[in-house]
Every structure is written in C-alpha cells, then in structure tokens.
Design a protein around this motif. Structure first.
Motif, mmCIF file in Angstrom:
data_model
loop_
_atom_site.group_PDB
_atom_site.id
_atom_site.type_symbol
_atom_site.label_atom_id
_atom_site.label_comp_id
_atom_site.label_asym_id
_atom_site.label_seq_id
_atom_site.Cartn_x
_atom_site.Cartn_y
_atom_site.Cartn_z
ATOM 1 N N VAL A 82 0.901 -1.325 0.015
ATOM 2 C CA VAL A 82 -0.033 -0.077 0.103
ATOM 3 C C VAL A 82 0.898 1.170 0.225
ATOM 4 O O VAL A 82 1.700 1.532 0.861
ATOM 5 C CB VAL A 82 -0.915 -0.301 1.260
ATOM 6 C CG1 VAL A 82 -1.911 1.202 1.122
ATOM 7 C CG2 VAL A 82 -1.834 -1.262 1.173
ATOM 8 N N LEU A 83 0.713 2.057 -1.002
ATOM 9 C CA LEU A 83 1.801 3.337 -1.203
ATOM 10 C C LEU A 83 0.964 4.547 -0.740
ATOM 11 O O LEU A 83 0.034 4.673 -0.101
ATOM 12 C CB LEU A 83 1.951 3.154 -2.740
ATOM 13 C CG LEU A 83 2.728 2.026 -3.201
ATOM 14 C CD1 LEU A 83 2.875 2.362 -4.443
ATOM 15 C CD2 LEU A 83 4.143 1.771 -2.508
ATOM 16 N N LYS A 84 2.108 5.307 -0.627
ATOM 17 C CA LYS A 84 1.698 6.888 0.090
ATOM 18 C C LYS A 84 0.316 7.468 -0.498
ATOM 19 O O LYS A 84 -0.201 7.475 -1.631
ATOM 20 C CB LYS A 84 2.760 7.600 -0.031
ATOM 21 C CG LYS A 84 2.868 8.237 -1.363
ATOM 22 C CD LYS A 84 4.294 9.475 -1.486
ATOM 23 C CE LYS A 84 4.286 10.273 -2.794
ATOM 24 N NZ LYS A 84 4.554 9.563 -3.846
ATOM 25 N N GLY A 85 -0.511 8.026 0.416
ATOM 26 C CA GLY A 85 -1.528 8.601 0.183
ATOM 27 C C GLY A 85 -2.966 7.915 -0.067
ATOM 28 O O GLY A 85 -4.060 8.452 -0.344
ATOM 29 N N VAL A 86 -2.963 6.591 -0.003
ATOM 30 C CA VAL A 86 -4.052 5.651 -0.396
ATOM 31 C C VAL A 86 -4.837 5.824 1.079
ATOM 32 O O VAL A 86 -4.454 5.385 1.950
ATOM 33 C CB VAL A 86 -3.351 4.315 -0.608
ATOM 34 C CG1 VAL A 86 -4.621 3.326 -0.548
ATOM 35 C CG2 VAL A 86 -2.709 4.246 -1.955
ATOM 36 N N HIS A 87 -5.959 5.736 0.802
ATOM 37 C CA HIS A 87 -7.022 5.436 1.725
ATOM 38 C C HIS A 87 -7.997 4.412 1.390
ATOM 39 O O HIS A 87 -8.569 4.337 0.179
ATOM 40 C CB HIS A 87 -8.161 7.005 1.866
ATOM 41 C CG HIS A 87 -7.487 7.949 2.275
ATOM 42 N ND1 HIS A 87 -7.986 9.068 2.933
ATOM 43 C CD2 HIS A 87 -6.185 8.201 2.457
ATOM 44 C CE1 HIS A 87 -7.117 10.077 3.057
ATOM 45 N NE2 HIS A 87 -5.831 9.549 2.970
ATOM 46 N N ILE A 88 -7.934 3.154 2.165
ATOM 47 C CA ILE A 88 -8.834 2.067 1.836
ATOM 48 C C ILE A 88 -9.914 2.073 2.792
ATOM 49 O O ILE A 88 -9.673 2.293 3.992
ATOM 50 C CB ILE A 88 -7.773 0.863 2.314
ATOM 51 C CG1 ILE A 88 -6.569 0.744 1.365
ATOM 52 C CG2 ILE A 88 -8.551 -0.517 2.313
ATOM 53 C CD1 ILE A 88 -5.768 -0.442 1.769
ATOM 54 N N GLY A 89 -10.972 1.982 1.982
ATOM 55 C CA GLY A 89 -12.289 2.031 2.741
ATOM 56 C C GLY A 89 -12.800 0.988 3.992
ATOM 57 O O GLY A 89 -12.205 0.059 3.888
ATOM 58 N N LYS A 90 -13.780 1.460 4.458
ATOM 59 C CA LYS A 90 -14.473 0.378 5.687
ATOM 60 C C LYS A 90 -14.902 -0.761 5.065
ATOM 61 O O LYS A 90 -15.317 -0.619 3.933
ATOM 62 C CB LYS A 90 -15.616 1.284 6.203
ATOM 63 C CG LYS A 90 -16.233 0.421 7.366
ATOM 64 C CD LYS A 90 -17.305 1.544 7.867
ATOM 65 C CE LYS A 90 -17.950 0.671 9.030
ATOM 66 N NZ LYS A 90 -19.047 1.382 9.614
ATOM 67 N N ASN A 91 -14.470 -2.062 5.680
ATOM 68 C CA ASN A 91 -14.839 -3.187 5.252
ATOM 69 C C ASN A 91 -14.393 -3.404 3.712
ATOM 70 O O ASN A 91 -14.853 -4.594 2.953
ATOM 71 C CB ASN A 91 -16.619 -3.124 5.064
ATOM 72 C CG ASN A 91 -16.872 -3.155 6.320
ATOM 73 O OD1 ASN A 91 -16.509 -3.577 7.331
ATOM 74 N ND2 ASN A 91 -17.851 -2.350 6.357
ATOM 75 N N ALA A 92 -13.136 -2.815 3.201
ATOM 76 C CA ALA A 92 -12.736 -2.961 1.798
ATOM 77 C C ALA A 92 -11.927 -4.327 1.785
ATOM 78 O O ALA A 92 -11.382 -4.596 2.905
ATOM 79 C CB ALA A 92 -12.091 -2.033 1.532
ATOM 80 N N ILE A 93 -11.550 -5.054 0.735
ATOM 81 C CA ILE A 93 -10.884 -6.233 0.738
ATOM 82 C C ILE A 93 -9.821 -6.110 -0.264
ATOM 83 O O ILE A 93 -10.239 -5.601 -1.562
ATOM 84 C CB ILE A 93 -11.656 -7.533 0.384
ATOM 85 C CG1 ILE A 93 -12.567 -7.802 1.648
ATOM 86 C CG2 ILE A 93 -10.749 -8.689 0.417
ATOM 87 C CD1 ILE A 93 -13.592 -8.929 1.505
ATOM 88 N N ILE A 94 -8.406 -6.243 -0.179
ATOM 89 C CA ILE A 94 -7.567 -6.272 -1.083
ATOM 90 C C ILE A 94 -7.027 -7.585 -1.492
ATOM 91 O O ILE A 94 -6.448 -8.361 -0.403
ATOM 92 C CB ILE A 94 -6.404 -5.162 -0.407
ATOM 93 C CG1 ILE A 94 -6.720 -3.845 -0.224
ATOM 94 C CG2 ILE A 94 -5.229 -5.077 -1.710
ATOM 95 C CD1 ILE A 94 -7.610 -2.974 -1.035
#
Length: 196
Positions: free
Chosen positions: A157-169
């Motif tokens: 996960v790189l700079k500035g990224v916002h991963i949302g609630k309940n998201a799956i990567i």
C-alpha cells in the motif's frame, strides 16, 4: 488431559510470556503508547523516532511460527521524527512492515495479512540524478486503512492511499489509489473487482 497436551499448553504459555518480556523493553525504550499491551507472537522490530500508538486488543504476529506463507517473518514498525503510526482496537497484523514519515492510520478491526507493506513515503527521490543528494524532505502522504478492512498477504500500500471501511485487497496487490468502502480490489496496480 493427557501429558502431551499438558506439556504443549505449558510451552505455549511460556512462549506467550517470553513474547511479552522480549517486547516490553523495546516498547518502553521507544515510548510506544498502548491502551493494553498487544498480544504478540514473536518479537516486533521497532525503530521509532516519531510516535506509535496502539489501541486495545491488538494482535501482532512476528515470527515464522505464526505464518507459514513464506514472507519475511517479522513485523516492523518504523517512524521518522515527523512520523506517526496509529493502530486502533482489535487490529490484527501478521509479519507486516509499516514505515511512516507522515502518518499511517490502521482503524478498528482491520487485518493486515502476512508480508503486507505500507509506505507513506517514497524513501528517496525517484530520479537517479537527484538520489545522490539526500533530500531534506522526502515526499510523504498519510495512509489510512479503514475499519474492518482486510489487506491480503504480500500486498503493498503506497503513500496517500485511503482504503475504505470493510474493503478487501486481494493477495499480492499494489495499491496506488483510494479504495472505496465495501469494495474488493486486486492486482498490480490494484483495480476494482466487485462489491463486497
């Protein structure tokens, strides 16, 4: 209960006690703040000139016994003088690396799979001609992993990224842009696959 089971339980308890003791000193040395001391399997590597704050019931795997997925068997928490890592309640981390020059914020209930790397900065200038002069300020921007999000093994996960609630990567992804709430993303670069 048979004797083998008793011996096994004693060994497990001993490992947990040893884990607390060998992590307690570095936590104190680096002034790591926590609401309750995290449950740690193994030894966390800490190099924190900034701030690290942990909530309640944080679980950290940091050894080869806790994950057989073949990634680097250690959790690393690194902050520069201006960096902050915030790990909220009930977060689970497995042999992951968090490197903050600005801020990394892992929200409640999130999970970081084995070998996940989160970088809020570029470490150095991207252009060869500028790398020889170490810049005073390396580009950095806050990273947020949302509440109950899951970041699969080996992802970056790189700079500035916002991963949302309940998201799956998905495992092995390279996340370069924001991931909305309740979505599944994967790939290099990570792209939308479906709603959760």
């Amino acid at each position: 209960m048979d004797i083998k089971r008793k011996v096994y339980n004693i060994l497990i308890l001993g490992k947990e006690i040893l884990g607390v003791l060998r992590n307690y000193i570095p936590f104190k040395f680096w002034r790591i703040q926590y609401q309750s001391f995290p449950k740690i399997r193994g030894k966390v590597f800490i190099n924190s000139y900034g701030n690290v704050r942990l909530g309640r019931d944080v679980m950290i795997n940091s050894n080869i016994d806790s994950s057989q997925l073949g990634f680097f068997p250690k959790t690393i928490l690194h902050t520069s003088k201006s960096g902050t890592i915030i790990i909220e309640d009930n977060v689970g981390i497995s042999n992951a690396t968090l490197n903050a020059r600005d801020k990394i914020h892992i929200k409640k209930g999130a999970r970081l799979g084995a070998g996940v790397k989160i970088y809020d900065n570029d470490f150095h200038d991207l252009y060869r001609e500028n790398r020889e002069d170490v810049p005073e300020v390396v580009p950095a921007k806050e990273v947020i992993v949302g509440e109950n999000a899951f970041v699969g093994a080996g992802s970056i996960v790189l700079k500035g990224v916002h991963i949302g609630k309940n998201a799956i990567i998905g495992a092995g992804s390279v996340v370069t842009k924001d991931v909305p709430d309740n979505e599944v993303w994967a790939g290099n670069p990570a792209k939308y696959l479906k709603n959760r």
